[in-house]
Design an enzyme around this catalytic site. Structure first.
Site, PDB file in Angstrom:
ATOM      1  N   GLY A  11      41.266  37.246  47.775  1.00 22.46           N
ATOM      2  CA  GLY A  11      42.585  38.395  49.001  1.00 22.46           C
ATOM      3  C   GLY A  11      43.677  38.546  47.721  1.00 22.46           C
ATOM      4  N   SER A  12      43.890  38.758  46.531  1.00 22.31           N
ATOM      5  CA  SER A  12      45.171  39.323  46.094  1.00 22.31           C
ATOM      6  C   SER A  12      44.946  40.672  45.892  1.00 22.31           C
ATOM      7  CB  SER A  12      45.200  39.138  43.739  1.00 22.31           C
ATOM      8  OG  SER A  12      43.973  40.021  43.896  1.00 22.31           O
ATOM      9  N   ASN A  13      44.441  41.698  46.824  1.00 23.09           N
ATOM     10  CA  ASN A  13      44.749  42.937  47.051  1.00 23.09           C
ATOM     11  C   ASN A  13      45.069  42.985  47.993  1.00 23.09           C
ATOM     12  OD1 ASN A  13      44.161  45.193  44.903  1.00 23.09           O
ATOM     13  ND2 ASN A  13      42.465  44.035  44.463  1.00 23.09           N
ATOM     14  N   MET A  90      32.816  42.260  49.987  1.00 21.84           N
ATOM     15  CA  MET A  90      31.471  42.044  48.881  1.00 21.84           C
ATOM     16  C   MET A  90      30.401  42.793  49.941  1.00 21.84           C
ATOM     17  SD  MET A  90      32.990  42.349  46.385  1.00 21.84           S
ATOM     18  CE  MET A  90      32.159  41.813  44.995  1.00 21.84           C
ATOM     19  N   ARG A  91      30.221  43.031  51.492  1.00 21.99           N
ATOM     20  CA  ARG A  91      28.814  43.386  51.549  1.00 21.99           C
ATOM     21  C   ARG A  91      28.846  45.171  51.858  1.00 21.99           C
ATOM     22  NH1 ARG A  91      27.177  39.834  54.881  1.00 21.99           N
ATOM     23  NH2 ARG A  91      25.505  41.443  56.578  1.00 21.99           N
ATOM     24  N   ASN A 107      37.911  52.074  50.084  1.00 22.97           N
ATOM     25  CA  ASN A 107      37.107  50.569  48.841  1.00 22.97           C
ATOM     26  C   ASN A 107      37.963  50.650  48.296  1.00 22.97           C
ATOM     27  OD1 ASN A 107      36.142  47.706  47.758  1.00 22.97           O
ATOM     28  ND2 ASN A 107      34.783  50.038  46.972  1.00 22.97           N
ATOM     29  N   HIS A 109      37.059  49.493  43.988  1.00 21.85           N
ATOM     30  CA  HIS A 109      36.767  49.600  42.566  1.00 21.85           C
ATOM     31  C   HIS A 109      36.791  49.002  41.441  1.00 21.85           C
ATOM     32  CE1 HIS A 109      32.172  48.535  41.503  1.00 21.85           C
ATOM     33  NE2 HIS A 109      33.009  49.340  40.443  1.00 21.85           N
TER      34      HIS A 109
HETATM   35  C1  GAR Z   1      38.723  43.333  43.060  1.00 28.52           C
HETATM   36  O1  GAR Z   1      38.656  43.589  41.484  1.00 28.52           O
HETATM   37  C2  GAR Z   1      38.023  44.175  43.810  1.00 28.52           C
HETATM   38  O2  GAR Z   1      38.060  45.960  42.921  1.00 28.52           O
HETATM   39  C3  GAR Z   1      36.310  43.965  43.794  1.00 28.52           C
HETATM   40  O3  GAR Z   1      36.564  42.400  43.587  1.00 28.52           O
HETATM   41  C4  GAR Z   1      38.153  42.583  43.794  1.00 28.52           C
HETATM   42  C5  GAR Z   1      38.501  41.445  44.928  1.00 28.52           C
HETATM   43  O4  GAR Z   1      39.721  40.592  44.696  1.00 28.52           O
HETATM   44  N1  GAR Z   1      35.135  45.039  44.679  1.00 28.52           N
HETATM   45  C6  GAR Z   1      35.033  45.304  44.013  1.00 28.52           C
HETATM   46  O5  GAR Z   1      33.655  44.746  43.329  1.00 28.52           O
HETATM   47  C7  GAR Z   1      34.086  46.155  44.787  1.00 28.52           C
HETATM   48  N2  GAR Z   1      33.143  47.252  44.845  1.00 28.52           N
HETATM   49  P1  GAR Z   1      40.726  40.201  45.675  1.00 28.52           P
HETATM   50  O6  GAR Z   1      39.764  39.435  46.860  1.00 28.52           O
HETATM   51  O7  GAR Z   1      41.778  39.231  44.766  1.00 28.52           O
HETATM   52  O8  GAR Z   1      41.160  41.559  45.919  1.00 28.52           O
END
Ligand code: GAR
Length: 200
Positions: A11-13, A90-91, A107, A109
């Site tokens: 969940g950092s984003n 991630m789904r 999204n 990526h």
């Molecule tokens: C992030 O790096 C995001 O870009 C990636 O998962 C991580 C989630 O980090 N998403 C994907 O790879 C989607 N295809 P977070 O939970 O700390 O935000």
């Protein structure tokens, strides 16, 4: 602009978005609901800490992806939103979900798409020996990591990088990029023509 955030993990984003709302940078953005397919994940604790409604949707209770997505749609019906923001969700979302939010699901990526779609994008970038990678915010369609690109940020890849060091460097830029996109969406109109995204 009301958004729903969907996340599965750390969940950092999501935290960066919440921080930018609190700081006033995203003054026109409100997180109306947080949705997770991983009840109890760290991202859901961030939502609870900020009094954001948490919708836990357990996939093991649904017989298929489409049934699960229909449950998501019905749970979100109580929270009308302008955009659905995937932040480490991630789904794969099916048409059953996407048709309810046409061109309104975005999204992030951790690569410069169309390079390195799918899982482990940073590892793939290191293994491919690219000198530049980065992150992409795109509109979600039915093809994984293939929808129209909204914004990207390049990040250098150094000779001594491994998956972890590159992931960390990209993540710093993800946090900035996602809020930049949300600010644009909250202040302007997004136009999508073919694969080209613009704001006016
Ligand atoms: C992030 O790096 C995001 O870009 C990636 O998962 C991580 C989630 O980090 N998403 C994907 O790879 C989607 N295809 P977070 O939970 O700390 O935000």
């Amino acid at each position: 602009m009301k958004i729903a955030v969907l996340a599965s993990g750390r969940g950092s984003n999501f935290q960066a978005i919440v921080d930018n709302i609190k700081s006033g940078y995203l003054s026109r953005v409100e997180v109306a609901a947080f949705v997770t397919d991983k009840p109890g994940c760290p991202a859901s604790e961030i939502a609870r800490a900020h009094d954001i409604p948490v919708l836990d949707v357990d996939p093991s209770r649904s017989s298929s992806r489409r049934v699960f997505d229909a449950v998501l749609v019905s749970r979100l019906r109580d929270y009308p939103v302008d955009y659905v923001v995937l932040a480490g969700y991630m789904r794969i979302l099916s048409y059953v979900f996407l048709k309810h939010y046409p061109q309104r699901v975005i999204n992030i990526h951790p690569s410069l798409l169309p390079a390195f779609p799918g899982l482990n994008a940073q590892k793939k970038a290191v293994e491919a020996g690219v000198k530049i990678s980065g992150c992409t915010v795109h509109v979600v369609d039915e093809e994984v990591d293939r929808g129209p690109i909204i914004m990207q940020k390049a990040v250098p890849v150094f000779a001594d990088d491994d998956e972890q060091t590159l992931s960390r460097r990209i993540l710093v830029q993800e946090h900035l990029l996602y809020s930049r996109v949300l600010k644009n969406l909250s202040e302007k109109e997004m136009q999508i023509s073919g694969r080209t995204v613009s704001f006016s």
